[in-house]
Design a protein around this motif. Structure first.
Motif, mmCIF file in Angstrom:
data_model
loop_
_atom_site.group_PDB
_atom_site.id
_atom_site.type_symbol
_atom_site.label_atom_id
_atom_site.label_comp_id
_atom_site.label_asym_id
_atom_site.label_seq_id
_atom_site.Cartn_x
_atom_site.Cartn_y
_atom_site.Cartn_z
ATOM 1 N N LYS B 2 2.277 16.100 0.685
ATOM 2 C CA LYS B 2 3.614 15.770 0.202
ATOM 3 C C LYS B 2 3.508 14.553 -0.717
ATOM 4 O O LYS B 2 2.659 13.704 -0.529
ATOM 5 C CB LYS B 2 4.525 15.371 1.383
ATOM 6 N N THR B 3 4.367 14.456 -1.678
ATOM 7 C CA THR B 3 4.350 13.251 -2.498
ATOM 8 C C THR B 3 5.550 12.394 -2.138
ATOM 9 O O THR B 3 6.482 12.847 -1.466
ATOM 10 C CB THR B 3 4.398 13.596 -3.995
ATOM 11 N N ALA B 4 5.462 11.152 -2.593
ATOM 12 C CA ALA B 4 6.454 10.164 -2.182
ATOM 13 C C ALA B 4 7.873 10.628 -2.507
ATOM 14 O O ALA B 4 8.811 10.364 -1.752
ATOM 15 C CB ALA B 4 6.166 8.833 -2.856
ATOM 16 N N LYS B 7 10.308 12.264 -0.082
ATOM 17 C CA LYS B 7 10.593 11.539 1.148
ATOM 18 C C LYS B 7 11.721 10.546 0.955
ATOM 19 O O LYS B 7 11.575 9.571 0.231
ATOM 20 C CB LYS B 7 9.329 10.819 1.605
ATOM 21 N N PRO B 10 11.457 5.908 4.209
ATOM 22 C CA PRO B 10 10.176 5.262 3.895
ATOM 23 C C PRO B 10 9.131 5.517 4.980
ATOM 24 O O PRO B 10 9.461 5.927 6.088
ATOM 25 C CB PRO B 10 10.533 3.773 3.817
ATOM 26 N N TYR B 11 7.889 5.285 4.630
ATOM 27 C CA TYR B 11 6.807 5.396 5.618
ATOM 28 C C TYR B 11 7.045 4.412 6.761
ATOM 29 O O TYR B 11 6.798 4.722 7.913
ATOM 30 C CB TYR B 11 5.453 5.063 4.972
#
Lengths: 461, 461
Positions: B2-4, B7, B10-11
């Motif tokens: 997956k790319t940022a 999302k 946030p992580y």
């Protein structure tokens, strides 16, 4: 005790995830005189991209040789990985300031809150990523104390890349925990010298009882890389590409300070091969080079391995085995064996070419400190700031505290920023020696240094 | 991968420093039936505040006995200390989700990013603060694996309080690094049993070669506290006051989830004495008790020490030495010696009275897992999430992964939240055993449990 309401700057300045840099900053682009090029050890001519690509990944060779591009895009996958442990906090050392009773404001960029325990991960993921992208099977490297090996293992495990680490035998035996962390991340860890390489066999036959050296481990890792299909060698410090990747440290630091309108007066970092210091100072140095601002920039090194403060600026081999290219740098001679001090990451005979050039151009200062004063500062820091620093990082702490005490005398409210590169969980043997009063300092004599320089290669550049 | 941009969460969800809780939440206030009181081991009557104050600080006795006040103000000095390492991140485990190919969303509250390496610091600073405020000279405690001792050393060092740690002798000898961390923070660390106390002398004369036990170390620490002017005893788990302090974990978790409108479906934590689990679940359990929301709450314990899943709900001694008060709890019997598994923090024969009551009231579930499956999960987690978990914490990881895999089967997009209590840097011996295939599982037989219960005190309450 100050209370929270006195403080308009938080204890920890955290950038948002979308404020992680998306471009690395290449300080070479702003240097009027560039660092000297790497030389081919046979021809003594500058290494070409083609020559370097036998050892390093292609994209990394480009970065190594690129003296002109100021900003280089960070691939999105790497930014995603950074998000697992970045942005790292810029901490305002309120408790240390109070302990020292200094009017100075002290900040530190803390890179230790990831499992590798240090800033090394910033470059490990980049190097592993380009290896993966090039379609390689794996990478080889050497590790001494183990921080770099751990970081690389983590990065390779994340990307599904094979990781082969040659660990200096004495560390392999004395630091089994570091070894196990690497194994947890799926790396194969071989004590060096080993029977896996020609150079290893040769060394073992000549010196059957040897416990190894970083120089030997580098030679084994390079041999393994160039002799194995689909492998390249990677290195955790010294190289231009590594300083480039580590610029995320400085870029985040600068951005966090800017958010609160804080202008750094002094920027301090420990220096072994130069990866942390080079990364931390890069945007500050950039402004200085472009004449936009001025900063005092201080490299701190161990008195037992004083490359900048007592070394010579000359072409030298990057490894003891003399198989790697030559770099022009401040060096103690590639044969110089530093005393077994407890800051393994700073026991390197040379220094990044970029930093060597900047130092030679008097754009930064350097000081050396003894390890007992470093551990004293480390303990004082830990007790008030609640972080157990790596011995390497504590070199910067010591000088930051010294500068803060100077501010106390002068009454100046300087902003002091230093790099806290990592944690000391795997360095408790050293702390134990310090607690038990068994730690000694070693400062080489001028004669000892003279002897090591006798082997400097004759290069007239 | 997956790319940022996919999302929107946030992580790592970091609250701001001014969002650190300023009140602890006391889940007992919302329990219709309160946990059973501690009993005086002589009279078998509920312990009075006066009796408890010989052992514990006055303010902590109040907190221990307070079943009614829902929110208790956190002193500003403690909030300031929290700011040195809190808020801790709530991490969205994107990489683990991808690895498991699960539609579930996994979150973990990571308490390991402080030098003590675990959540223990949350209560250590509170207990040290009240000792200091009461004008005491110092505190005593015991430590097994060393996380609690480290946390208390850090808190005492910060406040300038003397800290005396009795460390189980076998750990003192086998975990010299933990001991050195405590010394770095100025604590005195004594291997237990020692000649410093009457109980220590007695045990040493009866069992000259003993390597100690947690029960013995508790007895020594309590004796030292009550026999020394200006000292009190402090404990890192089990007690009501500890769960109260640890509620910061749950309060921050809840707040971070609320920010992104995420409603947890399952909340999971490892359980030894119950401090982490009790803290993590408290605000969720509060809503459940008040009928405002429902959550599945799961305690995870080692199969070798299965207090909740196979223990009896009865009054028992909190220590092997039988000098401490009796608590009503799920217990394996205070004489039960768990097999030497590698999750030292979960090797406790009993369980917090609060959690025992909630479990008995069927407000939470419990499962037990074997250590080899725990280490397998730990390694899988480390490789994708980049954090090396403590063996204790990995119990929660294992069950979170199991639940996520169930979601994969059912297709449900559940929100799974678990507590990642700490890091495993000092547990590499255990990881090594796992890598080398030398780790064994131990599950007590019913007969073994029956024997240990024979010593349960006869209390008819």
């Amino acid at each position: 005790m100050k209370t929270a309401s006195d403080k308009n700057i938080p204890y920890k300045i955290y950038l948002k995830e979308n404020e992680i840099p998306t471009e690395w900053y290449n300080v070479r682009a702003d240097m009027k005189e560039k660092p000297a090029p790497l030389l081919n050890p046979q021809t003594l001519e500058p290494m070409t991209a083609e020559e370097l690509s036998h050892v390093f990944c292609e994209e990394l060779v480009k970065q190594e040789l690129d003296n002109d591009t100021a900003y280089i895009k960070i691939p999105e996958e790497i930014v995603d990985f950074y998000k697992m442990y970045r942005p790292s906090p810029l901490v305002r050392a309120y408790c240390l300031e109070e302990k020292l009773q200094t009017p100075a404001k002290i900040y530190y960029k803390f890179e230790g809150n990831n499992t590798s325990g240090s800033h090394k991960l910033n470059s490990a993921i980049a190097q592993a990523y380009y290896a993966k992208k090039q379609g390689l099977k794996g990478v080889t490297t050497e590790t001494g104390a183990g921080q770099w090996g751990t970081a690389l293992s983590m990065a390779c495990s994340y990307l599904g890349l094979d990781c082969k680490v040659y660990m200096v035998k004495v560390s392999y035996e004395q630091k089994p925990f570091r070894r196990e962390v690497m194994r947890t991340f799926g790396a194969s860890v071989t004590p060096s010298p080993s029977m896996e390489t020609e150079i290893g066999k040769k060394i073992l036959s000549e010196h059957p009882g040897t416990t190894g050296s970083l120089g030997c481990a580098i030679s084994e890792a390079v041999e393994k890389a160039v002799s194995s299909e689909g492998y390249r060698y990677v290195l955790g410090s010294v190289l231009n590409q590594v300083l480039l990747h580590q610029s995320v440290i400085g870029l985040e630091t600068k951005r966090a300070l800017d958010k609160y309108d804080v202008k750094a007066d002094i920027v301090i970092g420990c220096a072994g091969g130069g990866s942390n210091l080079g990364g931390l100072i890069s945007p500050f140095m950039g402004e200085k080079l472009r004449g936009e601002a001025d900063y005092r920039i201080i490299a701190v090194e161990p008195a037992s391995c004083p490359s900048l403060t007592r070394g010579r600026y000359a072409y030298d081999y990057c490894d003891t085995g003399m198989v790697c290219p030559l770099a022009k740098m401040y060096t103690l001679g590639c044969d110089y064996i530093p005393a077994p001090n407890h800051a393994g990451g700073l026991r390197y005979h040379g220094m990044s070419s970029i930093l060597s050039k900047l130092y030679d151009d008097k754009l930064m200062e350097a000081v050396s400190v003894t390890q007992t004063e470093v551990f004293k500062a480390a303990e004082e820091f830990a007790r008030v700031e609640g972080i157990l620093p790596a011995p390497e990082s504590a070199h910067a702490i010591k000088v930051a505290m010294d500068e803060a005490l100077r501010c106390k005398e002068s009454g100046e409210e300087k902003n002091i920023v230093f790099g806290l590169t990592g944690t000391g969980y795997f360095d408790m043997v050293a702390y134990e020696k310090f607690h038990d009063g068994l730690m000694e300092n070693y400062i080489p004599t001028d004669d000892e240094l003279e002897i090591a320089w006798k082997k400097l290669p004759k290069v007239d550049r």
